[in-house]
Design an enzyme around this catalytic site. Structure first.
Site, PDB file in Angstrom:
ATOM      1  CG  ASP A 229      -2.213  -0.716   0.951  1.00 40.27           C
ATOM      2  OD1 ASP A 229      -2.817  -0.441  -0.087  1.00 40.27           O
ATOM      3  OD2 ASP A 229      -2.593  -1.560   1.771  1.00 40.27           O
TER       4      ASP A 229
HETATM    5  C1  LIG Z   1      -1.699   5.640   0.904  1.00 33.61           C
HETATM    6  O1  LIG Z   1      -1.839   4.290   1.194  1.00 33.61           O
HETATM    7  C2  LIG Z   1      -2.587   4.027   2.367  1.00 33.61           C
HETATM    8  C3  LIG Z   1      -2.701   2.589   2.503  1.00 33.61           C
HETATM    9  O2  LIG Z   1      -1.584   2.123   3.124  1.00 33.61           O
HETATM   10  C4  LIG Z   1      -3.978   4.608   2.301  1.00 33.61           C
HETATM   11  O3  LIG Z   1      -4.625   4.441   3.556  1.00 33.61           O
HETATM   12  C5  LIG Z   1      -3.856   6.063   2.028  1.00 33.61           C
HETATM   13  O4  LIG Z   1      -5.151   6.569   1.844  1.00 33.61           O
HETATM   14  C6  LIG Z   1      -3.051   6.253   0.779  1.00 33.61           C
HETATM   15  N1  LIG Z   1      -2.968   7.646   0.558  1.00 33.61           N
HETATM   16  C7  LIG Z   1      -3.613   8.181  -0.422  1.00 33.61           C
HETATM   17  C8  LIG Z   1      -3.599   9.630  -0.455  1.00 33.61           C
HETATM   18  O5  LIG Z   1      -4.170   7.542  -1.276  1.00 33.61           O
END
Ligand SMILES: *[C@@H]1O[C@H](CO)[C@@H](O)[C@H](O)[C@H]1NC(C)=O
Ligand SMILES: *[C@@H]1O[C@H](CO)[C@@H](O)[C@H](O)[C@H]1NC(C)=O
Ligand SMILES: *[C@@H]1O[C@H](CO)[C@@H](O)[C@H](O)[C@H]1NC(C)=O
Ligand SMILES: *[C@@H]1O[C@H](CO)[C@@H](O)[C@H](O)[C@H]1NC(C)=O
Ligand SMILES: *[C@@H]1O[C@H](CO)[C@@H](O)[C@H](O)[C@H]1NC(C)=O
Ligand SMILES: *[C@@H]1O[C@H](CO)[C@@H](O)[C@H](O)[C@H]1NC(C)=O
Ligand SMILES: *[C@@H]1O[C@H](CO)[C@@H](O)[C@H](O)[C@H]1NC(C)=O
Ligand SMILES: *[C@@H]1O[C@H](CO)[C@@H](O)[C@H](O)[C@H]1NC(C)=O
Ligand SMILES: *[C@@H]1O[C@H](CO)[C@@H](O)[C@H](O)[C@H]1NC(C)=O
Ligand SMILES: *[C@@H]1O[C@H](CO)[C@@H](O)[C@H](O)[C@H]1NC(C)=O
Ligand SMILES: *[C@@H]1O[C@H](CO)[C@@H](O)[C@H](O)[C@H]1NC(C)=O
Ligand SMILES: *[C@@H]1O[C@H](CO)[C@@H](O)[C@H](O)[C@H]1NC(C)=O
Length: 413
Positions: A229
């Site tokens: 992620d």
């Molecule tokens: C980045 O990744 C995390 C998951 O680990 C997620 O919760 C978060 O929303 C993400 N940030 C964006 C801005 O997408």
């Protein structure tokens, strides 16, 4: 500084740690503090704090041993003209109860950190081997996919930092977000390796590479970010941000937001360039995400109704390989888990966003999903040189809602 002070510190730590005779120590020699790891694997944080205390100004702090154990939180802020040399690994401890109860506050999104670090004119060099190891597997299994578990600590918070450089540092198995950069100006982070990969069925969720807040003139150069992620994500009041020469394996790509999570609070993201980025199997390339205009529940997992704008953001010269969902994405639909609707309610203004040139492929028939809020449609959305991207199907969908005068593309839906 007086070398006797160094001996004093060694002696004092010895006295304080009578029961832990092999505790970590600090030796000091001209303005150089050298941190020596404990001989018995006990907590090295007290020795590290002593080094940062003694060598807080116009000094060098060197970690010369292979492995240091960090069993307690550290606050080493307000440094001035300090060079930190990290040659070995800092390994964070496994006492989840302790960390959840003792994290230092980020003062935003109810989050905490294991190490608050900052100051003016800092050079922190890991020489491509100095490593932060968050022992994250323990956290991935413990969290088991729950989003933003309270008290799960950010590995490193860089705060109130100016005119500084972080270079050649490796971050593996981060407990939670790898880094947060807050209230900082003129900081370069280059040659950074981040890899949080779960070896069990529990995902390495929320192990973002880095999130920025209330910061200006931050440059991310030559980052390699891996993990289920991971991403670089620019949040509240991030301005003049440059992302260059980065490689992302998995994760979401470069993210703006999520933002607009605090009702009535005005936040901005402005002047962002991400260039020469390679995305391998990421979900998107460049991505903008705001909460809806309707507040539901509370941060970190709930919220909405925030104000402000994201403008002048450019994602250019990207190389894509097997991007999974779509290349370009705007969503103003984010809300509390399980809640739906409200996609046209956000008053947060997204404008002047450019994607391209980009080459490579996406494993879907969708180039873009641009969902702007009906209450604040998006002007100035541009594609430049996006025609060479291969899709998996025969079509090249560009799904739009409330995109005003699209430039360089036609909305197909
Ligand atoms: C980045 O990744 C995390 C998951 O680990 C997620 O919760 C978060 O929303 C993400 N940030 C964006 C801005 O997408
Ligand atoms: C102090 O520094 C000098 C030169 O930098 C070095 O030769 C000497 O070994 C150091 N002494 C200690 C006790 O580290
Ligand atoms: C930071 O350090 C300076 C001196 O170096 C001192 O005057 C100031 O009070 C310190 N600030 C904090 C918040 O500790
Ligand atoms: C873990 O931390 C808690 C809270 O600080 C403490 O009470 C407990 O003794 C620690 N456990 C171990 C195994 O050190
Ligand atoms: C770190 O210590 C400084 C000085 O005591 C304090 O002002 C600051 O709030 C602390 N930071 C955190 C995150 O606890
Ligand atoms: C904020 O964090 C505290 C302690 O870490 C936790 O008890 C509380 O439930 C959290 N609040 C929310 C809204 O998640
Ligand atoms: C990029 O960073 C890696 C470490 O992650 C380093 O090995 C490599 O030399 C850096 N590349 C350049 C061009 O500096
Ligand atoms: C990330 O770490 C995992 C193991 O933890 C390893 O298999 C993988 O090759 C690493 N990825 C990169 C790009 O270094
Ligand atoms: C963010 O910056 C804007 C000015 O650009 C300012 O009005 C606002 O108060 C800042 N937001 C916060 C939460 O500090
Ligand atoms: C947009 O931001 C870039 C830096 O990312 C800057 O060079 C450019 O001047 C900005 N354009 C406007 C119109 O502010
Ligand atoms: C964005 O960049 C432009 C052009 O360099 C500059 O005039 C403007 O002040 C910048 N905005 C912010 C918030 O720094
Ligand atoms: C993309 O996926 C295809 C099909 O699975 C695979 O053959 C190719 O090696 C992948 N490309 C990269 C750069 O991973």
């Amino acid at each position: 500084m007086d070398p006797f002070l160094g001996f004093f510190v060694v002696a004092a730590l010895g006295l304080l740690g009578i029961r832990v005779v092999h505790a970590g120590t600090v030796s000091m020699n001209d303005s150089i503090c050298t941190v020596h790891a404990s001989l018995d694997g006990s907590d090295d944080a007290p020795a590290i704090l002593a080094a940062f205390d003694l060598c807080r100004r116009d000094s060098v702090i060197s970690f010369v041993d292979d492995l240091y154990h960090i069993e307690s939180v550290m606050n080493t802020t307000n440094l001035s003209n300090v060079q930190v040399n990290l040659h070995g690994t800092l390994l964070w401890g496994t006492n989840i109860t302790y960390w959840r109860a003792n994290g230092l506050p980020l003062d935003y999104l109810n989050m905490t950190t294991a190490w608050a670090f900052g100051g003016d004119k800092i050079v922190f060099n890991g020489y491509d081997r100095g490593t932060f190891d968050g022992n994250g597997q323990l956290w991935y299994d413990f969290t088991n996919g729950v989003s933003n578990l309270p008290g799960r600590p950010i590995s490193l918070m860089i705060t109130d930092t100016t005119r500084s450089v972080f270079s050649g540092i490796r971050f593996v198995q981060s407990q939670f977000w790898t880094m947060a950069i807050k209230s900082s100006d003129d900081v370069l982070l280059e040659n950074i390796y981040v890899n949080s990969t779960s070896s069990s069925r529990a995902p390495a969720r929320n192990t973002d590479g880095v999130d920025t807040f209330f910061s200006n003139q931050i440059t991310f150069r030559n980052w390699t970010v891996t993990g289920g992620d991971d991403n670089i994500s620019l949040k509240a009041n991030s301005t003049n941000i440059l992302i260059q020469d980065c490689v992302f394996h998995g994760g979401l790509g470069v993210a703006i937001g999520s933002i607009g999570q605090y009702p009535g609070v005005f936040e901005t993201v402005e002047n962002v360039t991400a260039e020469r980025v390679s995305c391998f199997g990421t979900r998107y390339s460049g991505y903008i995400k705001t909460w809806t205009g309707i507040q539901q529940n509370f941060p970190p997992n709930g919220g909405g109704g925030g104000l402000g704008y994201a403008k002048n953001i450019t994602f250019r010269d990207f190389t894509l390989a097997n991007v999974t969902d779509e290349v370009a994405r705007i969503t103003q639909c984010t809300s509390f888990s399980g809640a739906t609707g409200g996609c046209d309610t956000s008053l947060f203004q997204v404008s002047d966003i450019t994607w391209g040139p980009m080459t490579g492929n996406v494993l879907s028939d969708t180039i873009a999903q641009l969902q702007c809020s009906g209450a604040s449609p998006c002007p100035g959305v541009r594609f430049v040189g996006m025609d060479d991207i291969a899709t998996s199907g025969s079509s090249r969908r560009v799904a739009c809602s409330h995109v005003v005068d699209p430039s360089g593309f036609n909305c197909t839906v």
